[in-house]
Design an enzyme around this catalytic site. Sequence first.
Site, PDB file in Angstrom:
ATOM      1  CG  ASP A 114     -26.070 -19.458   7.197  1.00 15.91           C
ATOM      2  OD1 ASP A 114     -26.292 -19.871   6.046  1.00 15.91           O
ATOM      3  OD2 ASP A 114     -25.526 -18.350   7.446  1.00 15.91           O
ATOM      4  CD  GLU A 170     -11.324 -30.565   8.808  1.00 20.18           C
ATOM      5  OE1 GLU A 170     -12.224 -29.752   9.116  1.00 20.18           O
ATOM      6  OE2 GLU A 170     -10.270 -30.214   8.250  1.00 20.18           O
ATOM      7  CE1 TYR A 188      -8.314 -33.388   5.038  1.00 26.83           C
ATOM      8  CE2 TYR A 188      -7.991 -32.903   7.359  1.00 26.83           C
ATOM      9  CZ  TYR A 188      -8.631 -32.655   6.155  1.00 26.83           C
ATOM     10  OH  TYR A 188      -9.581 -31.663   6.083  1.00 26.83           O
ATOM     11  CG  ASP A 227     -20.564 -18.119  16.816  1.00 25.59           C
ATOM     12  OD1 ASP A 227     -20.301 -16.940  16.481  1.00 25.59           O
ATOM     13  OD2 ASP A 227     -19.897 -19.086  16.421  1.00 25.59           O
ATOM     14  CG  ASP A 261     -15.795 -16.697  16.736  1.00 25.31           C
ATOM     15  OD1 ASP A 261     -16.437 -17.264  15.799  1.00 25.31           O
ATOM     16  OD2 ASP A 261     -16.264 -15.765  17.428  1.00 25.31           O
ATOM     17  CG  ASP A 290     -14.657 -34.887   3.441  1.00 24.21           C
ATOM     18  OD1 ASP A 290     -13.687 -34.146   3.173  1.00 24.21           O
ATOM     19  OD2 ASP A 290     -15.332 -34.780   4.477  1.00 24.21           O
ATOM     20  CG  HIS A 299     -14.373 -31.522   5.922  1.00 25.30           C
ATOM     21  ND1 HIS A 299     -13.594 -31.992   4.874  1.00 25.30           N
ATOM     22  CD2 HIS A 299     -13.692 -30.467   6.429  1.00 25.30           C
ATOM     23  CE1 HIS A 299     -12.509 -31.254   4.767  1.00 25.30           C
ATOM     24  NE2 HIS A 299     -12.544 -30.322   5.682  1.00 25.30           N
ATOM     25  CD  GLU A 334     -19.413 -17.467  13.456  1.00 27.92           C
ATOM     26  OE1 GLU A 334     -19.241 -18.678  13.224  1.00 27.92           O
ATOM     27  OE2 GLU A 334     -18.668 -16.795  14.182  1.00 27.92           O
ATOM     28  CG  ASP A 357      -1.992   1.081   1.140  1.00 25.52           C
ATOM     29  OD1 ASP A 357      -2.971   0.866   0.394  1.00 25.52           O
ATOM     30  OD2 ASP A 357      -1.825   2.137   1.774  1.00 25.52           O
ATOM     31  CE1 TYR A 399     -23.467 -21.960   5.241  1.00 24.37           C
ATOM     32  CE2 TYR A 399     -21.520 -22.365   3.905  1.00 24.37           C
ATOM     33  CZ  TYR A 399     -22.812 -22.695   4.264  1.00 24.37           C
ATOM     34  OH  TYR A 399     -23.444 -23.738   3.647  1.00 24.37           O
ATOM     35  CG  HIS A 423     -10.597 -25.033  10.533  1.00 24.75           C
ATOM     36  ND1 HIS A 423     -11.568 -25.915  10.972  1.00 24.75           N
ATOM     37  CD2 HIS A 423      -9.982 -25.629   9.471  1.00 24.75           C
ATOM     38  CE1 HIS A 423     -11.541 -27.010  10.199  1.00 24.75           C
ATOM     39  NE2 HIS A 423     -10.597 -26.860   9.280  1.00 24.75           N
ATOM     40  CD  GLU A 424      -7.994 -24.082   6.789  1.00 23.61           C
ATOM     41  OE1 GLU A 424      -9.157 -24.343   6.444  1.00 23.61           O
ATOM     42  OE2 GLU A 424      -7.091 -24.928   6.774  1.00 23.61           O
TER      43      GLU A 424
HETATM   44  C1  LIG Z   1     -16.683 -29.938   2.721  1.00 24.16           C
HETATM   45  C2  LIG Z   1     -15.549 -29.059   3.167  1.00 24.16           C
HETATM   46  C3  LIG Z   1     -15.455 -28.345   4.334  1.00 24.16           C
HETATM   47  C4  LIG Z   1     -14.237 -27.710   4.286  1.00 24.16           C
HETATM   48  C5  LIG Z   1     -13.649 -26.850   5.330  1.00 24.16           C
HETATM   49  O1  LIG Z   1     -13.899 -27.032   6.501  1.00 24.16           O
HETATM   50  N1  LIG Z   1     -12.812 -25.896   4.894  1.00 24.16           N
HETATM   51  C6  LIG Z   1     -12.071 -25.111   5.850  1.00 24.16           C
HETATM   52  C7  LIG Z   1     -12.782 -23.844   6.190  1.00 24.16           C
HETATM   53  F1  LIG Z   1     -12.007 -23.171   7.036  1.00 24.16           F
HETATM   54  F2  LIG Z   1     -12.973 -23.126   5.076  1.00 24.16           F
HETATM   55  F3  LIG Z   1     -13.950 -24.096   6.756  1.00 24.16           F
HETATM   56  N2  LIG Z   1     -13.627 -27.995   3.120  1.00 24.16           N
HETATM   57  O2  LIG Z   1     -14.423 -28.851   2.436  1.00 24.16           O
HETATM   58 CA   LIG Z   2     -17.697 -18.953  15.144  1.00 28.26          CA
HETATM   59 ZN   LIG Z   3      -9.900 -28.294   8.091  1.00 30.84          ZN
END
Ligand SMILES: Cc1cc(C(=O)NCC(F)(F)F)no1
Ligand SMILES: [Ca+2]
Ligand SMILES: [Zn+2]
Length: 304
Positions: A198, A169, A160, A183, A180, A224, A229, A188, A60, A191, A145-146
Amino acid sequence: VTDAATTGRGTGVNGDTKTLNTYFSNGTYYLYDTTKPMSGIIQTATAQNRSTLPGVYSTDADNAWTASNQRADVDAHYYAGVVYDYYYNTHNRNSYDNRGASITSTVHYQTNYNNAFWNGSQMVYGDGDGTTFAPLSGALDVVAHEITHAVTERTAGLQYQNQSGALNESMSDVFGYFLDPNDWLLGEDVYTPKVSGDGLRSLSNPESYGQPSTMSNYVNTTSDNGGVHINSGIPNKAAYYTISSIGKAQAEKIYYRALTTYLTPTSNFSNAKSALLQAASDLYGSNSSTYNAVRSAWDRVGVN
Ligand SMILES: Cc1cc(C(=O)NCC(F)(F)F)no1
Ligand SMILES: [Ca+2]
Ligand SMILES: [Zn+2]
């Protein structure tokens, strides 16, 4: 040369203003955070809607990161810092490798990409298609999560697939909740931006998103990676019962100790119950109400 750590201002995916740790070098500002203890650098880049990683550093001109196409960059950078601080301050863990590894995030991955992932070396976020997802770095629980996948990879190494994959997972969803806790939903904030209330998954009510919450409803499938998941709903529900009973402070200690000390690459749900009970015993005693709450939670989801 006038290189310097600087403080910028940015607009996030949901229009919120946040303060950013940035860096000034040779007339340009970068999303490059050098403020963390023990040298954990946090840096954010853009794939410019292509697939090449890590892409190019987000830049920037005036350290006001307020353009609409910078919102995903702002949140990826800011929330990575929040997750770094959480693991350092709450669990005394210095980045995902516990040795101050840099956390690199890339946003604007491909076009309309409805997902986010850890690729073994870095975070990657799609922008979503605007209907299923908004840019995925806009949710702190998604970022947590990641990054937790990276922690899991460096510790338990949960394979996995099948039950160990569903645990992998679940650990990411559970630490998503710890970051977080407003909730029981995951994702959320990004999404279905046109629909409120949701999420991608629910820890309290996995069934509301097509997941089982009892062992009797475990889904045997080859898709999957064996339903990682889907079947995560079972350990997620056990975590919901545990947290609801003993509270977040004790639960996060137990989960972190189980993940980093007792779980192994091939741990299944029953092994997870044992690992969490051992962690609860270590921390609070095997006759404690805390220990009994963990056991009850896993009994209620039908895991022996
Ligand atoms: C079905 C399915 C669910 C996910 C998932 O959890 N992705 C990680 C998130 F952090 F984006 F949620 N991927 O495929
Ligand atoms: Ca949340
Ligand atoms: Zn994941």
